[in-house]
Write a protein that holds these residues in place. Structure first.
Motif, PDB file in Angstrom:
ATOM      1  N   LEU A  20       0.845  -1.186   0.000  1.00  0.00           N
ATOM      2  CA  LEU A  20       0.000   0.000   0.000  1.00  0.00           C
ATOM      3  C   LEU A  20       0.886   1.243   0.000  1.00  0.00           C
ATOM      4  CD1 LEU A  20      -3.104   0.684   0.261  1.00  0.00           C
ATOM      5  CD2 LEU A  20      -2.635   1.079   2.686  1.00  0.00           C
ATOM      6  N   GLU A  73      -2.358   5.798  -1.336  1.00  0.00           N
ATOM      7  CA  GLU A  73      -3.495   4.953  -0.989  1.00  0.00           C
ATOM      8  C   GLU A  73      -3.741   4.961   0.517  1.00  0.00           C
ATOM      9  OE1 GLU A  73      -1.952   1.383  -2.710  1.00  0.00           O
ATOM     10  OE2 GLU A  73      -3.333   1.474  -4.401  1.00  0.00           O
ATOM     11  N   LYS A  95     -14.404   3.249  -4.215  1.00  0.00           N
ATOM     12  CA  LYS A  95     -13.316   2.482  -3.615  1.00  0.00           C
ATOM     13  C   LYS A  95     -13.807   1.803  -2.336  1.00  0.00           C
ATOM     14  CE  LYS A  95      -9.465   5.188  -5.459  1.00  0.00           C
ATOM     15  NZ  LYS A  95      -8.194   5.889  -5.145  1.00  0.00           N
ATOM     16  N   TYR A 116      -6.647  -5.804   1.004  1.00  0.00           N
ATOM     17  CA  TYR A 116      -6.452  -4.524   0.319  1.00  0.00           C
ATOM     18  C   TYR A 116      -7.229  -3.456   1.081  1.00  0.00           C
ATOM     19  CZ  TYR A 116      -4.945  -7.540  -3.512  1.00  0.00           C
ATOM     20  OH  TYR A 116      -4.318  -8.493  -4.276  1.00  0.00           O
ATOM     21  N   MET A 155      -7.401  -0.236   0.586  1.00  0.00           N
ATOM     22  CA  MET A 155      -8.007   0.744  -0.326  1.00  0.00           C
ATOM     23  C   MET A 155      -7.863   0.240  -1.745  1.00  0.00           C
ATOM     24  SD  MET A 155      -9.638   3.501   0.289  1.00  0.00           S
ATOM     25  CE  MET A 155     -10.190   5.074  -0.385  1.00  0.00           C
TER      26      MET A 155
END
Length: 397
Positions: A82, A86, A203, A226, A228
């Motif tokens: 990340l 992000e 998102k 994940y 974002m």
């Protein structure tokens, strides 16, 4: 089992032993156990059983002989980190500041229990201009947002996911680094979650529901892959880790049924509480009516966030609650049970509640579609039974 304050070398050794044991076939493991038992039977001192290093060396040797990984195995590996952009987007779109602000406000309510502080507040605060009181309240909200922002950044600092074809490993944390490893075969379902802010930005956060507990917090038990991720890329990314998951999501069937019922269920309790507060505190208690007004939005959002689709052995379900939308995908062989609920008045409107149960750690993850047509319930139930069950039922009839 928990081992506190151990060196990293011990962690590496435990991981190596676990990987070696997982790759051994049942025949090889039985053969090694038989050899160890035979050696122990001829050794009165039991040194063969006590020498763990020799046993581990035998496991490693068997692994190298029988289960050497081919070069093509590297093509199945995957890693993602990340980046700072992000991470900042994830922190600024989090709704965690709401709970932080409520915590700060609840802490302020205890200030009157300090005798000297209560007298000081009465003598000074009561004479302050209104605009200073507004600034003080705004400062509390600002402090809550900053604290929540900092905690989110610290927790997900340098978030990294790595997949070697069999085990998913995540690493995160600024002041305390957390390493979480879970076998991919224990993934029961996947969840893509969007609060109202991230939904507007298209998102959200992708998680997997595991058949084993991997942490104390809910965010750990539902392993975050994940933090974002764009909504358009979620299934393609998750497909790299979850083999049974398709790379695209089929078109969802949306529902408009039961909207009034969902709004009614969301506001009846807050409305009664607001009435009680108004009765006891008069005009000051009337402020509580803002709560049921907010709950109207909760119910309306939840009613418009429902959806489902079936793609071969995979069931997709979408639910909403508290301005948070959750998209689930679960394989049929991971579903523990399917419940179809219908009250007497729902039978008149031909609506049902569909509840799918998936194992989550030592507990249960319930995915529920409320107030959907009966045809949806029949479709999910037939999907769960599978083609073989339908063939047997037809033959019996």
């Amino acid at each position: 089992m928990k081992l506190d304050a151990v060196p990293q070398s011990l962690v590496n050794e435990l991981k190596a032993r676990q990987q070696a044991a997982q790759h051994l076939t049942a025949d090889t493991a039985a053969h090694l156990m038989q050899q160890t038992a035979t050696a122990a039977a001829h050794d009165d001192s039991g040194a063969a059983m006590a020498d763990s290093d020799a046993t581990f060396a035998a496991l490693q040797a068997a692994l190298n002989r029988q289960h050497e990984r081919p070069v093509t195995k590297l093509a199945q590996t995957y890693a993602h980190t990340l980046d700072i952009k992000e991470l900042l987007a994830f922190a600024f779109t989090s709704l965690g500041f709401i709970s932080t602000i409520l915590l700060l406000l609840s802490g302020l309510s205890y200030l009157d229990r300090v005798p000297w502080l209560e007298h000081w507040l009465e003598s000074h605060v009561s004479h302050l201009p209104v605009y200073l009181l507004v600034v003080a309240v705004a400062s509390v909200f600002g402090a809550g947002i900053l604290i929540s922002l900092f905690m989110t950044l610290a927790r997900y600092w340098h978030f990294t996911i790595h997949f070697d074809g069999e085990t998913v490993t995540t690493e995160k944390g600024l002041f305390q680094t957390n390493h979480i490893a879970a076998p991919a075969r224990r993934i029961q379902a996947v969840r893509f979650q969007q609060n109202i802010i991230r939904g507007l930005l298209k998102k959200g956060t992708a998680q997997v529901i595991l058949a084993s507990a991997v942490g104390k917090a809910d965010e750990d038990n539902d392993l975050v892959l994940y933090p974002m991720l764009p909504a358009s890329d979620v299934w393609a990314r998750l497909h790299r880790v979850v083999a049974w998951l398709p790379s695209t999501q089929p078109a969802l069937q949306q529902f408009t049924t039961g909207t009034f019922a969902m709004i009614r269920n969301a506001i009846w309790f807050p409305f009664l509480v607001a009435l009680a507060l108004t009765y006891f505190f008069h005009w000051l208690g009337a402020i509580a009516f803002l709560w049921p007004l907010l709950c109207i939005g909760f119910g309306f959002f939840a009613s418009h966030a429902r959806g489902f689709a079936i793609s071969d052995k995979i069931l997709f379900m979408t639910t909403g609650s508290m301005f948070v939308r959750s998209d689930f995908a679960v394989a049929r062989n991971h579903v523990q049970s399917v419940d179809i609920h219908q009250s007497w008045w729902m039978a008149k409107t031909h609506l049902v509640h569909v509840e799918v149960h998936v194992r989550k750690g030592n507990g249960d993850e319930s995915i529920t579609l409320r107030y959907v047509p009966e045809a949806v319930g029949r479709s999910v139930y037939a999907w769960y039974l599978g083609p073989a069950a339908l063939v047997h039922r037809t033959a019996a009839e």
